[in-house]
Design a protein around this motif. Structure first.
Motif, PDB file in Angstrom:
ATOM      1  N   GLU A 110       0.757  -1.182  -0.079  1.00  0.00           N
ATOM      2  CA  GLU A 110       0.034   0.006  -0.211  1.00  0.00           C
ATOM      3  C   GLU A 110       0.839   1.275   0.028  1.00  0.00           C
ATOM      4  N   ASP A 111       2.037   1.254   0.689  1.00  0.00           N
ATOM      5  CA  ASP A 111       2.878   2.418   0.463  1.00  0.00           C
ATOM      6  C   ASP A 111       3.523   2.721  -0.805  1.00  0.00           C
ATOM      7  N   VAL A 112       3.710   1.525  -1.539  1.00  0.00           N
ATOM      8  CA  VAL A 112       3.966   2.152  -2.908  1.00  0.00           C
ATOM      9  C   VAL A 112       3.154   2.381  -3.885  1.00  0.00           C
ATOM     10  N   ALA A 113       1.730   1.762  -3.490  1.00  0.00           N
ATOM     11  CA  ALA A 113       0.682   2.100  -4.260  1.00  0.00           C
ATOM     12  C   ALA A 113       0.359   3.604  -4.044  1.00  0.00           C
ATOM     13  N   GLU A 114       0.309   4.166  -2.964  1.00  0.00           N
ATOM     14  CA  GLU A 114       0.165   5.571  -2.778  1.00  0.00           C
ATOM     15  C   GLU A 114       1.331   6.356  -3.763  1.00  0.00           C
ATOM     16  N   GLU A 115       2.356   5.713  -3.689  1.00  0.00           N
ATOM     17  CA  GLU A 115       3.253   6.813  -4.420  1.00  0.00           C
ATOM     18  C   GLU A 115       2.806   6.734  -6.264  1.00  0.00           C
ATOM     19  N   ILE A 116       2.523   5.522  -6.604  1.00  0.00           N
ATOM     20  CA  ILE A 116       2.089   5.405  -7.844  1.00  0.00           C
ATOM     21  C   ILE A 116       0.871   6.095  -8.293  1.00  0.00           C
ATOM     22  N   VAL A 117      -0.133   6.218  -7.414  1.00  0.00           N
ATOM     23  CA  VAL A 117      -1.269   7.056  -7.712  1.00  0.00           C
ATOM     24  C   VAL A 117      -1.077   8.583  -7.507  1.00  0.00           C
ATOM     25  N   TRP A 118      -0.371   8.835  -6.670  1.00  0.00           N
ATOM     26  CA  TRP A 118       0.274  10.232  -6.403  1.00  0.00           C
ATOM     27  C   TRP A 118       0.789  10.634  -7.708  1.00  0.00           C
ATOM     28  N   VAL A 119       1.924  10.043  -8.187  1.00  0.00           N
ATOM     29  CA  VAL A 119       2.275  10.374  -9.548  1.00  0.00           C
ATOM     30  C   VAL A 119       1.364  10.248 -10.513  1.00  0.00           C
ATOM     31  N   ALA A 120       0.364   9.765 -10.777  1.00  0.00           N
ATOM     32  CA  ALA A 120      -0.542   9.615 -11.686  1.00  0.00           C
ATOM     33  C   ALA A 120      -1.432  10.796 -11.434  1.00  0.00           C
ATOM     34  N   SER A 121      -1.726  11.330 -10.319  1.00  0.00           N
ATOM     35  CA  SER A 121      -2.752  12.463  -9.834  1.00  0.00           C
ATOM     36  C   SER A 121      -2.133  13.895 -10.099  1.00  0.00           C
ATOM     37  N   ARG A 122      -1.028  13.764 -10.433  1.00  0.00           N
ATOM     38  CA  ARG A 122      -0.464  15.323 -10.796  1.00  0.00           C
ATOM     39  C   ARG A 122      -1.101  15.972 -12.070  1.00  0.00           C
ATOM     40  N   PRO A 123      -1.017  17.360 -11.879  1.00  0.00           N
ATOM     41  CA  PRO A 123      -1.807  18.331 -13.055  1.00  0.00           C
ATOM     42  C   PRO A 123      -0.968  17.657 -14.416  1.00  0.00           C
ATOM     43  N   PRO A 124      -1.883  17.768 -15.431  1.00  0.00           N
ATOM     44  CA  PRO A 124      -1.490  17.092 -16.881  1.00  0.00           C
ATOM     45  C   PRO A 124      -0.285  17.752 -17.318  1.00  0.00           C
ATOM     46  N   HIS A 125       0.050  18.864 -16.878  1.00  0.00           N
ATOM     47  CA  HIS A 125       1.438  19.429 -17.331  1.00  0.00           C
ATOM     48  C   HIS A 125       2.512  19.201 -16.336  1.00  0.00           C
TER      49      HIS A 125
END
Length: 271
Positions: free
Chosen positions: A231-246
């Motif tokens: 779950e710790d790594v999953a949070e990082e993956i989803v955080w990366v994906a959730s950044r603004p499009p630019h």
């Protein structure tokens, strides 16, 4: 959910390889909670179905109206024919993929170079490198056609520095790091994002596979410290994906607080 802006992921469609357990499964559940649609891909279909049920429950609990569509696809990334026919297995409403998470990968054995079975070498490269490349090439063509998308590759501390008794795994993860770097540079004139998440010690079934099912040997890897969990790594993956499009997070290197590198960690002494 405060660690990332889930509204940016609502309604997005995510393809996750190696989604049947560990980091892949945890990532799927977190994307589901954020309102994403998910294509769950792995070799073990029965386990994937259980993950899909967890995704459904997480989505319902979140109260997010968008998303909530989950598909299970049997995929061995090392099988070129299966990869080539991947889109044929995906339901029509989920074919427009926005995010690829290349999570499939494994390590087998701790033998020293010179004693490593050729079958182990071939198996690790087939999944960790060739499989990742095959899936990425397929999805990059899709992303280029619409000039958007996000490739997130699972790297490792092993891709940053080699260590003894991991020669082949380290080589595969160095290949992933290099491949990811080339892809970032090739897509610089597009709106396609490319990221690599590099975990240190993570306690999943990963080490059990490395030690060929010997759980006691796998447990010793984490003795005396608190490792990361899926779950710790999953949070990082989803955080990366959730950044603004630019915004593109090119690289995330995450370790337990008591790990400083592949070979340096602090363990509490036994009482």
């Amino acid at each position: 959910m405060s660690v990332f802006n889930s509204s940016r992921l609502a309604g997005k469609t995510v393809l996750i390889t190696g989604a049947s357990a560990g980091i892949g499964a945890a990532t799927a559940v977190l994307f589901a909670r954020a309102g994403s649609n998910i294509v769950l891909a792995a070799r073990r279909v029965d386990t994937l179905k259980a993950v899909a049920e967890h995704c459904t429950a997480a989505h319902k609990q979140s109260g997010v109206q968008a998303g909530g569509k989950f598909a299970v696809v049997q995929l061995d990334v090392a099988d070129k024919k299966q990869v080539a026919g991947l889109f044929d297995q995906i339901p029509a409403e989920l074919k427009d993929i926005d995010i690829l998470v290349n999570n499939a990968g494994f390590v087998l054995g701790v033998e020293k170079i010179g004693d490593i079975a050729e079958s182990d070498v071939e198996a690790m490269f087939a999944v960790n490198v060739l499989g990742l490349i095959s899936v990425t090439q397929l999805l990059v063509r899709h992303f280029k056609a619409k000039n958007s998308g996000h490739v997130i590759n699972l790297g490792s501390v092993a891709g940053r520095e080699p260590y003894a008794n991991g020669g082949i795994y380290c080589a595969t993860k160095h290949a992933v790091k290099s491949f990811t770097g080339s892809l970032i540079r090739e897509l610089v004139n597009t709106k396609i994002r490319v990221s690599e998440v590099q975990p240190g010690m993570v306690e999943t079934e990963f080490s059990i596979v490395r030690f060929r099912g010997d759980k006691s040997a796998a447990d010793k890897v984490y003795e005396g410290l608190q490792p990361l969990v899926a779950e710790d790594v999953a949070e990082e993956i989803v955080w990366v994906a959730s950044r603004p499009p630019h915004v593109n997070i090119a690289e995330v290197f995450v370790m337990p607080v008591n790990q400083a590198s592949a070979g340096i960690s602090y363990r509490e002494p036994k009482v």
